[in-house]
Design a protein around this motif. Structure first.
Motif, PDB file in Angstrom:
ATOM      1  N   MET A   9      13.277 -22.780  -4.487  1.00  0.00           N
ATOM      2  CA  MET A   9      12.678 -22.318  -3.343  1.00  0.00           C
ATOM      3  C   MET A   9      13.104 -22.021  -1.825  1.00  0.00           C
ATOM      4  O   MET A   9      13.394 -23.197  -1.537  1.00  0.00           O
ATOM      5  CB  MET A   9      11.284 -22.299  -3.946  1.00  0.00           C
ATOM      6  CG  MET A   9      10.263 -22.348  -5.106  1.00  0.00           C
ATOM      7  SD  MET A   9       9.182 -21.708  -4.827  1.00  0.00           S
ATOM      8  CE  MET A   9       8.642 -23.979  -5.260  1.00  0.00           C
ATOM      9  N   GLN A  13       9.644 -18.651   0.345  1.00  0.00           N
ATOM     10  CA  GLN A  13       8.727 -18.419  -0.670  1.00  0.00           C
ATOM     11  C   GLN A  13       8.140 -19.880  -1.265  1.00  0.00           C
ATOM     12  O   GLN A  13       7.100 -19.332  -2.118  1.00  0.00           O
ATOM     13  CB  GLN A  13       9.931 -18.815  -2.573  1.00  0.00           C
ATOM     14  CG  GLN A  13      10.816 -17.926  -1.891  1.00  0.00           C
ATOM     15  CD  GLN A  13      11.973 -17.684  -2.876  1.00  0.00           C
ATOM     16  OE1 GLN A  13      12.244 -18.980  -3.463  1.00  0.00           O
ATOM     17  NE2 GLN A  13      12.311 -16.462  -4.227  1.00  0.00           N
ATOM     18  N   LEU A  17       3.633 -18.632  -1.765  1.00  0.00           N
ATOM     19  CA  LEU A  17       3.415 -19.292  -3.020  1.00  0.00           C
ATOM     20  C   LEU A  17       2.108 -20.186  -3.005  1.00  0.00           C
ATOM     21  O   LEU A  17       0.533 -20.407  -3.700  1.00  0.00           O
ATOM     22  CB  LEU A  17       3.896 -20.427  -4.261  1.00  0.00           C
ATOM     23  CG  LEU A  17       3.560 -20.591  -5.048  1.00  0.00           C
ATOM     24  CD1 LEU A  17       3.618 -19.827  -6.110  1.00  0.00           C
ATOM     25  CD2 LEU A  17       5.267 -21.896  -6.295  1.00  0.00           C
ATOM     26  N   ILE A 128       3.844 -12.888  -4.269  1.00  0.00           N
ATOM     27  CA  ILE A 128       5.063 -13.787  -5.051  1.00  0.00           C
ATOM     28  C   ILE A 128       5.414 -12.765  -6.104  1.00  0.00           C
ATOM     29  O   ILE A 128       7.187 -12.728  -5.791  1.00  0.00           O
ATOM     30  CB  ILE A 128       3.853 -14.121  -6.628  1.00  0.00           C
ATOM     31  CG1 ILE A 128       3.169 -15.070  -5.863  1.00  0.00           C
ATOM     32  CG2 ILE A 128       4.709 -14.677  -7.573  1.00  0.00           C
ATOM     33  CD1 ILE A 128       2.354 -16.211  -6.651  1.00  0.00           C
ATOM     34  N   ALA A 140       7.143 -19.024 -10.727  1.00  0.00           N
ATOM     35  CA  ALA A 140       5.878 -19.012 -10.209  1.00  0.00           C
ATOM     36  C   ALA A 140       4.963 -18.178 -10.900  1.00  0.00           C
ATOM     37  O   ALA A 140       3.331 -19.191  -9.873  1.00  0.00           O
ATOM     38  CB  ALA A 140       6.316 -17.936  -8.710  1.00  0.00           C
TER      39      ALA A 140
END
Length: 486
Positions: A9, A13, A17, A128, A140
């Protein structure tokens, strides 16, 4: 290609998340964190089972009804901006709940808290879907599903410790901590917001009809226990609620900018996935609502002990959900969504052995463990299947519809709890609830087996979707989301 590991990631990201999980976690947590605090709330504020039901359902009512329009707000004003609104409102209303002075004020503040909570969930999941793609998106979503679904099951432990060590009011003040922790990361994501689409509007009429429809039906089923079906205070709100929901569906089919686009239900995995969501999350909320009350009010456990009794399912969910999400991305969601609810049903059937005196190791633990495995197998594939069926630009409303269905399912089944258990929780009432819960999980498994279709493997789908939006095998396309990219 199947079997290819997802790339590490990026910092963006990871931040997305983190924000998505924390924001959604606190919204889901407050849907059930009060369950083990209900006896303490009732002792201090009075009102009996009716107030206990309303403390839960007032939150679920506004959350479920307004989460739809919140999805539209997310798509129009930006995911991050709407998340900021929701987080600020959620913190303020949590404080109000913590200082409530009677049952009526707590119910009102819980309803306002649900309004703020509705702004958190669709934007979180839409972020996401926007930032992740392919197998990384499935993984995810698996992590997001583990933590947010775990909130429902872990909530009793947090509520129990708060009640036994401090006071039930602490459960609401605790929301300040994660809200403050996530705020700096959320502000750094403002650049991710897109421009508002030209000519867009908010479906105000649909929002009002949804609230009236759901509110009337829930009010009738909760008040039925004390008033009876023949009372105008029951049948009149029920009639208004049914008429309101009927008008809502008609309106959504005609308006230019619906808060719940009915056309999405013509996409096979979206329609059947939401049907499965309805019964699976209805079962989850009903089963743990009654089981939590039983462990305290009948079996005599303290609030913390009752929360610890349910903790194994949370741990299993957290350990397995990300892996299940990744496997679903490789092999498709259909059989995960079939096997998982069947295991959940088996877990609640094992609880038919619960009796007095309570023997936790033999009567409760086996069912909790089997249920936890089943829930872990279910939640991430379910979420991925539904979001993979809508285009990325409609991720906000797609997420909102699915989460509204899940919250409304819990709202309705908890309103029905008194019909199943009777006015007082008993061992016989718990057994009846376990049977109904298991039956709902089986219905979810059947809906998944019959309706869900795995996307074709890349080698079989080189021609891409047909012009009518169907995949090469005639199944409606999945919009290029998580499953299609796997």
């Amino acid at each position: 290609m199947p079997g290819t590991p997802a790339a590490p990631m990026t910092s963006l990201q990871k931040r997305v998340l983190y924000v998505a999980i924390v924001a959604s976690f606190i919204a889901f947590l407050d849907g059930s964190v009060v369950n083990l605090a209900l006896p303490a709330i009732s002792r201090e504020l009075g009102g009996g089972l009716v107030v206990q039901q309303w403390v839960v359902d007032a939150y679920l009512l506004t959350l479920g009804a307004l989460i739809l329009v919140a999805g539209s707000l997310s798509d129009q004003f930006g995911r991050v901006r709407v998340l900021e609104w929701g987080l600020a409102g959620f913190t303020a209303t949590s404080i109000l709940c913590g200082v409530a002075w009677n049952g009526e004020s707590l119910i009102i503040f819980r309803g306002l808290q649900g309004v703020a909570g509705a702004l958190l969930v669709p934007s979180s999941l839409a972020l996401i879907v926007t930032v992740f793609s392919g197998p990384a998106q499935s993984a995810a979503i698996g992590k997001w599903s583990a933590w947010t679904s775990g909130a429902i099951v872990a909530a009793p432990l947090l509520g129990g410790i708060s009640v036994d060590v401090f006071t039930w009011r602490v459960i609401f003040f605790l929301n300040i901590v994660p809200a403050a922790a996530v705020w700096p990361a959320l502000r750094r994501l403002r650049a991710q917001d897109l421009e508002r689409p030209p000519g867009s509007s908010i479906d105000v009429a649909g929002t009002v009809l949804a609230v009236v429809g759901l509110g009337g039906i829930v009010y009738a089923f909760i008040e039925r226990g004390s008033q009876g079906w023949g009372s105008p205070q029951v049948w009149l709100p029920l009639a208004v609620g049914i008429a309101g929901l009927a008008a809502f569906l008609v309106h959504e089919g005609r308006t230019r900018a619906p808060m719940m686009p009915l056309r999405l239900y013509t996409v096979r995995n979206f329609g059947w996935g939401n049907a499965a969501t309805l019964v699976i999350y209805g079962a989850l909320n009903l089963g743990f609502f009654v089981l939590g009350l039983y462990l305290q009010q009948v079996a005599g456990l303290g609030a913390t002990a009752a929360g610890l009794a349910l903790l194994p399912s949370t741990l299993i969910l957290l350990l397995l959900s990300s892996r299940m999400g990744a496997l679903s991305g490789r092999f498709g969601p259909r059989w995960f969504m079939t096997a998982g609810p069947l295991l959940c049903a088996a877990g609640f059937l094992l609880m038919l052995g619960i009796g007095l005196p309570l023997d936790y190791a033999w009567q409760v633990l086996p069912g909790v463990v089997v249920f936890g495995i089943g829930l872990a197998v279910t939640v991430a594939p379910l979420t991925s299947a539904i979001l993979g069926a809508v285009p990325p630009e409609e991720a906000g409303i797609g997420s909102a519809v699915n989460n509204a269905v899940a919250r409304i399912a819990g709202l309705v089944t908890i309103a029905f709890a008194g019909l199943i258990t009777g006015p007082v929780i008993t061992t016989a009432g718990l057994h009846a609830t376990s049977l109904v819960t298991a039956a709902l999980f089986v219905a979810g498994a059947l809906a998944s087996a019959v309706g869900i279709r795995n996307p074709p493997a890349p080698a079989d789908a080189s021609a891409g979707p047909a012009a009518d939006g169907t995949a090469p095998d005639g199944v409606p396309g999945d919009g290029g989301g998580a499953q299609g990219a796997s």
